[in-house]
Design a protein around this motif. Structure first.
Motif, PDB file in Angstrom:
ATOM      1  N   SER B  32       0.815  -1.204   0.000  1.00 43.06           N
ATOM      2  CA  SER B  32       0.000   0.000   0.000  1.00 43.06           C
ATOM      3  C   SER B  32       0.851   1.256   0.000  1.00 43.06           C
ATOM      4  O   SER B  32       0.476   2.260  -0.572  1.00 43.06           O
ATOM      5  N   GLU B  33       2.028   1.196   0.655  1.00 42.39           N
ATOM      6  CA  GLU B  33       2.828   2.408   0.712  1.00 42.39           C
ATOM      7  C   GLU B  33       3.816   2.496  -0.424  1.00 42.39           C
ATOM      8  O   GLU B  33       4.082   3.570  -0.945  1.00 42.39           O
ATOM      9  N   LYS B  34       4.334   1.350  -0.794  1.00 46.98           N
ATOM     10  CA  LYS B  34       5.415   1.372  -1.770  1.00 46.98           C
ATOM     11  C   LYS B  34       4.920   1.618  -3.190  1.00 46.98           C
ATOM     12  O   LYS B  34       5.454   2.440  -3.904  1.00 46.98           O
ATOM     13  N   THR B  35       3.863   0.868  -3.565  1.00 48.71           N
ATOM     14  CA  THR B  35       3.539   0.857  -4.982  1.00 48.71           C
ATOM     15  C   THR B  35       2.306   1.678  -5.352  1.00 48.71           C
ATOM     16  O   THR B  35       1.983   1.771  -6.522  1.00 48.71           O
ATOM     17  N   SER B  37       0.007   4.105  -6.788  1.00 50.08           N
ATOM     18  CA  SER B  37       0.271   5.130  -7.782  1.00 50.08           C
ATOM     19  C   SER B  37      -0.511   6.399  -7.443  1.00 50.08           C
ATOM     20  O   SER B  37      -1.562   6.353  -6.801  1.00 50.08           O
ATOM     21  N   ASP B  38       0.002   7.545  -7.858  1.00 53.17           N
ATOM     22  CA  ASP B  38      -0.720   8.797  -7.642  1.00 53.17           C
ATOM     23  C   ASP B  38      -2.000   8.828  -8.472  1.00 53.17           C
ATOM     24  O   ASP B  38      -2.921   9.578  -8.187  1.00 53.17           O
ATOM     25  N   ASP B  39      -2.021   8.006  -9.514  1.00 49.88           N
ATOM     26  CA  ASP B  39      -3.200   7.970 -10.387  1.00 49.88           C
ATOM     27  C   ASP B  39      -4.209   6.922  -9.947  1.00 49.88           C
ATOM     28  O   ASP B  39      -5.089   6.555 -10.705  1.00 49.88           O
ATOM     29  N   ARG B  40      -4.043   6.401  -8.743  1.00 50.27           N
ATOM     30  CA  ARG B  40      -4.935   5.321  -8.327  1.00 50.27           C
ATOM     31  C   ARG B  40      -6.396   5.773  -8.322  1.00 50.27           C
ATOM     32  O   ARG B  40      -6.687   6.957  -8.204  1.00 50.27           O
ATOM     33  N   PHE B  41      -7.279   4.759  -8.415  1.00 48.92           N
ATOM     34  CA  PHE B  41      -8.689   5.071  -8.610  1.00 48.92           C
ATOM     35  C   PHE B  41      -9.374   5.534  -7.346  1.00 48.92           C
ATOM     36  O   PHE B  41      -8.989   5.199  -6.244  1.00 48.92           O
ATOM     37  N   GLY B  42     -10.417   6.291  -7.561  1.00 47.83           N
ATOM     38  CA  GLY B  42     -11.355   6.613  -6.506  1.00 47.83           C
ATOM     39  C   GLY B  42     -12.737   6.543  -7.117  1.00 47.83           C
ATOM     40  O   GLY B  42     -12.900   6.746  -8.335  1.00 47.83           O
ATOM     41  N   ILE B  43     -13.713   6.182  -6.313  1.00 44.31           N
ATOM     42  CA  ILE B  43     -15.082   6.166  -6.808  1.00 44.31           C
ATOM     43  C   ILE B  43     -15.957   6.884  -5.798  1.00 44.31           C
ATOM     44  O   ILE B  43     -15.856   6.641  -4.593  1.00 44.31           O
ATOM     45  N   LEU B  44     -16.786   7.786  -6.289  1.00 41.98           N
ATOM     46  CA  LEU B  44     -17.674   8.524  -5.405  1.00 41.98           C
ATOM     47  C   LEU B  44     -19.086   7.976  -5.534  1.00 41.98           C
ATOM     48  O   LEU B  44     -19.598   7.793  -6.630  1.00 41.98           O
ATOM     49  N   VAL B  45     -19.707   7.687  -4.389  1.00 44.41           N
ATOM     50  CA  VAL B  45     -21.120   7.319  -4.384  1.00 44.41           C
ATOM     51  C   VAL B  45     -21.885   8.542  -3.906  1.00 44.41           C
ATOM     52  O   VAL B  45     -21.741   8.960  -2.766  1.00 44.41           O
ATOM     53  N   ALA B 129      -2.980 -13.803   0.564  1.00 50.03           N
ATOM     54  CA  ALA B 129      -3.843 -14.028  -0.595  1.00 50.03           C
ATOM     55  C   ALA B 129      -4.445 -12.720  -1.107  1.00 50.03           C
ATOM     56  O   ALA B 129      -4.894 -12.644  -2.249  1.00 50.03           O
ATOM     57  N   PHE B 130      -4.457 -11.686  -0.255  1.00 47.93           N
ATOM     58  CA  PHE B 130      -4.954 -10.388  -0.710  1.00 47.93           C
ATOM     59  C   PHE B 130      -3.779  -9.518  -1.106  1.00 47.93           C
ATOM     60  O   PHE B 130      -2.743  -9.530  -0.454  1.00 47.93           O
ATOM     61  N   SER B 131      -3.979  -8.744  -2.179  1.00 46.02           N
ATOM     62  CA  SER B 131      -2.956  -7.754  -2.466  1.00 46.02           C
ATOM     63  C   SER B 131      -3.587  -6.446  -2.896  1.00 46.02           C
ATOM     64  O   SER B 131      -4.660  -6.422  -3.496  1.00 46.02           O
ATOM     65  N   LYS B 132      -2.906  -5.373  -2.559  1.00 45.85           N
ATOM     66  CA  LYS B 132      -3.321  -4.031  -2.954  1.00 45.85           C
ATOM     67  C   LYS B 132      -2.548  -3.699  -4.212  1.00 45.85           C
ATOM     68  O   LYS B 132      -1.320  -3.641  -4.198  1.00 45.85           O
ATOM     69  N   LEU B 133      -3.262  -3.521  -5.299  1.00 46.65           N
ATOM     70  CA  LEU B 133      -2.585  -3.265  -6.562  1.00 46.65           C
ATOM     71  C   LEU B 133      -2.271  -1.781  -6.708  1.00 46.65           C
ATOM     72  O   LEU B 133      -2.827  -0.940  -6.020  1.00 46.65           O
ATOM     73  N   GLU B 134      -1.408  -1.523  -7.652  1.00 41.74           N
ATOM     74  CA  GLU B 134      -0.948  -0.161  -7.872  1.00 41.74           C
ATOM     75  C   GLU B 134      -2.116   0.793  -8.141  1.00 41.74           C
ATOM     76  O   GLU B 134      -2.116   1.941  -7.708  1.00 41.74           O
ATOM     77  N   ASP B 135      -3.108   0.285  -8.873  1.00 45.47           N
ATOM     78  CA  ASP B 135      -4.224   1.167  -9.227  1.00 45.47           C
ATOM     79  C   ASP B 135      -5.210   1.359  -8.079  1.00 45.47           C
ATOM     80  O   ASP B 135      -6.219   2.038  -8.232  1.00 45.47           O
ATOM     81  N   GLY B 136      -4.937   0.752  -6.945  1.00 43.06           N
ATOM     82  CA  GLY B 136      -5.785   0.978  -5.777  1.00 43.06           C
ATOM     83  C   GLY B 136      -6.698  -0.185  -5.442  1.00 43.06           C
ATOM     84  O   GLY B 136      -7.211  -0.266  -4.335  1.00 43.06           O
ATOM     85  N   ALA B 198     -24.791   8.166 -10.472  1.00 42.85           N
ATOM     86  CA  ALA B 198     -24.614   8.314  -9.021  1.00 42.85           C
ATOM     87  C   ALA B 198     -23.222   7.862  -8.631  1.00 42.85           C
ATOM     88  O   ALA B 198     -22.747   8.185  -7.547  1.00 42.85           O
ATOM     89  N   LEU B 199     -22.597   7.088  -9.491  1.00 38.38           N
ATOM     90  CA  LEU B 199     -21.239   6.604  -9.221  1.00 38.38           C
ATOM     91  C   LEU B 199     -20.272   7.344 -10.140  1.00 38.38           C
ATOM     92  O   LEU B 199     -20.484   7.398 -11.348  1.00 38.38           O
ATOM     93  N   LEU B 200     -19.244   7.880  -9.531  1.00 48.01           N
ATOM     94  CA  LEU B 200     -18.278   8.651 -10.311  1.00 48.01           C
ATOM     95  C   LEU B 200     -16.910   7.995 -10.173  1.00 48.01           C
ATOM     96  O   LEU B 200     -16.417   7.803  -9.057  1.00 48.01           O
ATOM     97  N   PHE B 201     -16.330   7.621 -11.286  1.00 52.08           N
ATOM     98  CA  PHE B 201     -15.085   6.865 -11.284  1.00 52.08           C
ATOM     99  C   PHE B 201     -13.964   7.730 -11.850  1.00 52.08           C
ATOM    100  O   PHE B 201     -14.126   8.348 -12.893  1.00 52.08           O
ATOM    101  N   GLY B 202     -12.839   7.804 -11.164  1.00 52.97           N
ATOM    102  CA  GLY B 202     -11.734   8.606 -11.685  1.00 52.97           C
ATOM    103  C   GLY B 202     -10.516   8.491 -10.801  1.00 52.97           C
ATOM    104  O   GLY B 202     -10.409   7.574  -9.990  1.00 52.97           O
ATOM    105  N   LYS B 203      -9.574   9.417 -10.964  1.00 50.49           N
ATOM    106  CA  LYS B 203      -8.416   9.435 -10.071  1.00 50.49           C
ATOM    107  C   LYS B 203      -8.895   9.830  -8.683  1.00 50.49           C
ATOM    108  O   LYS B 203      -9.731  10.722  -8.532  1.00 50.49           O
TER     109      LYS B 203
END
Lengths: 413, 313
Positions: B32-35, B37-45, B129-136, B198-203
């Motif tokens: 989560s800290e190392k990889t 990305s600043d461009d990782r996703f966020g989604i607004l409900v 078994a879980f991993s946090k990917l670069e894109d979030g 209602a769902l907004l997907f982006g950085k």
């Protein structure tokens, strides 16, 4: 002369028969679990993923097997030879206890066929990984520590069935070889066993820390690992006393009060440290206010504390530590206290948000837990009747052994 | 590759002390800290926009090959009578809540895995078994999972679900942000189908900014709080609403990352293996000092004395 020797007694008694029935009942539900899944037997759900099996079979199981490392520390590391007679029964309890824990884990994890994964897939941040790997190594250590008892039983007495009797000599030589190697290296395993125990007994406490706000504040504290370690140390000797008294009654052997009383005298200070940590935590985090509502959860906390504080005072009395019944009752209190503590930590304190149905173990879950405990007792009974575990007054045997081997019977485990 | 090295290391490790040593020196999987990305996703409900059509539930099932009834059946509002949570066959669920300001317009809240910035499940999982990917996104690997359900204990939003009715190959299931699907398509299935946006997907950074400006613009509608911006160290999914989030059954959580305390205890106990090795050495020393001297038969004497004593009791 007091010497560890296989117990001579009937295996089947009415009590044993009841245990067999309980075990069979458990086996039925175990069968259903492995055929139809965890949901078919347990009341677990997506809100409450851990229940009785983790709380009692794993949590309490690991704690109640702590006699193995506390007695090893006392008998072998501090070389208090006086206590040697309790080391073997405690070792056997720990070995069977951890086997029982491993089996409980095997039953509880959904993908049981992947139980070996933690050996090669590591996650250093996971408290569960730490517990898992330590328990695996420690269980192997316990089996190694038990090996000398096996070699002692069979060296010079290997008697295979006729058609392979030509193997008697090679097997005997092999056992002697193992025995000599073990004698040289045993200290490594004994120390490792104690270190591994302190590690995983405390990490077992860390397990629930990550549940954060889902855990009731009476139990959720950053010193959980310390509390788990202290309570494990506290329950080690009472478990030994309880078992020893139970075994001597069942097998009609004279109780080893000269050792057990001295263990009993040590108990109040050990319990005192745990109680102090527990109450200190209560006041430092100011969580005592959660007892005030006196709801079900608060009562569980009160019961848990009472079961520990009562024996603290009981063990202070010379009268009690010198009497069989007194020791038995006082030890039972401590065991119940730690058992309730583990149930509280893993089941009662876990309070998921917006949970529609409060978890209570199903009949199947309880059957499996009781069945496994019954099996453990039966195996214990069988082993002490086959192997020299329980120390008894057997002058006849001792004299014969002296005749055979002038250096006296080997006593290094 | 890293795994391979560890395995070899384990093989060659001699002695118990050494193997304990290694177990602790495994570096924390702080992906989560190392990889990140600043461009990782966020989604607004935006719960003010959501009308509760539950198309997202349908699309999610289709995207994850979970059998589902026709989309038409989803217009049935009776499911809202009871609060529902995610389960093995629904990775996202929409619930309805009363709207005190306008009873004709109830509030709808979609729940799913929040894809935390510092996920408790990633930290807790015994086999990683879980991993946090670069894109979030936080994804689960069924080839590793042993089904211990510690992730469910650890998750502050209690999202992961388990197949209780299967004995062989039961799954831990949760939203994976349509990780597989997004290799070819841009949006997760739920965002893609949402008819009201209602769902907004982006950085993530952009999403936080947009959420703030929406709250500012319609200050009479929204309470001034983005749920998920800071909760538990931040999450990928975030919510804005006109009502206290706890009343929408989004748990009130503090702002420190969920695995924080547990990990620091864990690292404290192990601290480069110093404590366990020190303990080992200490016990070894005690054992050496208290050892029985040659020719010392105090043990036997001791026992005979005790025998007499024992007899008296």
């Amino acid at each position: 002369m007091m010497i560890p020797w296989p117990v001579k007694h009937r295996f089947l008694t009415p009590g044993v028969f009841v245990l067999i029935l309980i075990a069979l009942n458990g086996l039925v539900f175990l069968g259903i679990r492995f055929i139809s899944g965890i949901g078919a037997v347990t009341n677990l759900n997506d809100y409450t993923p851990w229940g009785l099996w983790i709380g009692v079979d794993v949590g309490a199981g690991v704690a109640l097997a702590a006699g193995g490392f506390t007695s090893a520390a006392l008998g072998h590391i501090m070389h208090r030879e006086h206590y040697h007679a309790i080391v073997r029964p405690a070792l056997l309890t720990a070995m069977l206890g951890y086997t029982f824990v491993a089996f409980a884990v095997f039953t509880d994890i959904g993908r049981f066929y992947y139980i070996w994964h933690p050996l090669i897939m590591w996650n250093g941040t996971s408290a569960l990984f730490e517990v898992g790997i330590c328990v695996m190594i420690y269980m192997s250590v316990l089996y190694i520590e038990f090996m000398p008892i096996v070699t002692e039983r069979f060296i010079g007495r290997v008697d295979l069935p006729d058609f392979i009797s030509f193997l008697n000599k090679p097997v005997d030589r092999f056992l002697r070889y193992i025995d000599s190697r073990l004698a040289l290296t045993m200290f490594i395993f004994i120390i490792a066993g104690v270190v591994l125990s302190t590690l995983h007994q405390s990490s077992l406490g860390t397990l629930m820390v990550i549940a954060g706000q889902k855990m009731h504040p009476l139990w959720q504290t950053p010193i959980l690992p310390l509390l788990f370690l202290l309570s494990a140390i506290a329950v080690g000797f009472p478990m030994i006393m309880f078992e020893s008294l139970l075994a001597s009654r069942s097998f009609k052997i004279k109780p080893e009060m000269h050792i057990l009383s001295r263990l009993g005298v040590m108990m109040s200070p050990i319990l005192g440290v745990y109680i102090a940590a527990k109450i200190g935590d209560l006041f430092i985090r100011e969580t005592f206010k959660y007892i005030a509502p006196l709801d079900g959860t608060a009562w569980m906390f009160i019961v848990e504390m009472a079961l520990i504080i009562i024996p603290f005072f009981l063990f202070l009395s010379k009268k009690i530590t010198n009497s069989v019944l007194g020791l038995f009752i006082a030890s039972a209190f401590v065991i119940a206290g730690v058992l309730v503590n583990r149930i509280n930590n893993f089941v009662v304190a876990y309070r998921p948000f917006f949970n529609p149905v409060e978890y209570f173990p199903s009949f199947g879950e309880i059957s499996v837990t009781l069945g496994c405990i019954a099996m453990l007792v039966l195996v214990y009974r069988a082993i002490v009747m086959i192997f020299p575990v329980i120390t008894q007054d057997r002058k006849d045997v001792y004299n014969k052994m002296i005749e055979l081997d002038k250096s006296g019977p080997r006593r290094w485990i | 590759m890293k795994n391979q090295n560890r395995r070899d290391f384990l093989k060659t490790a001699a002695g118990i002390g050494a193997s304990i040593g290694i177990a602790g020196s495994v570096k924390p999987a702080k992906a989560s800290e190392k990889t990140l990305s600043d461009d990782r996703f966020g989604i607004l409900v935006d719960t003010d926009v959501c009308v509760g059509c539950r198309h997202c539930e349908w699309a999610c099932r289709v995207a994850h090959n979970i059998p589902t009834p026709d989309l038409d059946t989803y217009s049935d509002n009776s499911v809202f009578k009871e609060y529902r949570r995610t389960d093995a066959s629904s990775l996202t669920v929409v619930n309805e809540f009363e709207n005190e300001k306008n009873s004709a317009m109830p509030v709808h809240v979609k729940t799913q895995c929040m894809h935390c910035e510092h996920p408790a499940c990633v930290s807790a999982c015994i086999v990683g078994a879980f991993s946090k990917l670069e894109d979030g996104s936080v994804v689960w690997d069924g080839d590793k999972c042993i089904g211990c359900r510690y992730c469910m204990v650890a998750c502050p939003f209690q999202i992961p679900t388990y197949d209780y009715d299967r004995s062989i190959d039961p799954q831990i299931r949760k939203c994976d942000l349509c990780f597989e699907k997004r290799k070819t398509e841009k949006l997760p299935a739920c965002v893609n189908i949402c008819p009201n946006e209602a769902l907004l997907f982006g950085k993530r950074d952009d999403i936080v900014r947009i959420a703030k400006s929406r709250i500012k613009r319609k200050y009479d509608v929204y309470i001034d709080h983005i749920y998920g911006e800071k909760e538990i160290g931040g999450t990928s999914w975030m919510y804005i609403a006109g009502k206290d989030f706890e009343k929408l059954k989004l748990p009130k959580l503090n702002y420190s990352p969920a695995p924080g305390i547990s990990e620091s205890i864990q690292h404290g106990i192990f601290a480069y293996f110093v404590p366990p090795v020190t303990l080992y050495a200490l016990l070894g020393t005690i054992m050496w000092i208290t050892r029985k001297k040659k020719g010392d038969d105090s043990e036997i004497k001791d026992e005979t004395n005790q025998d007499k004593k024992g007899g008296a009791l």
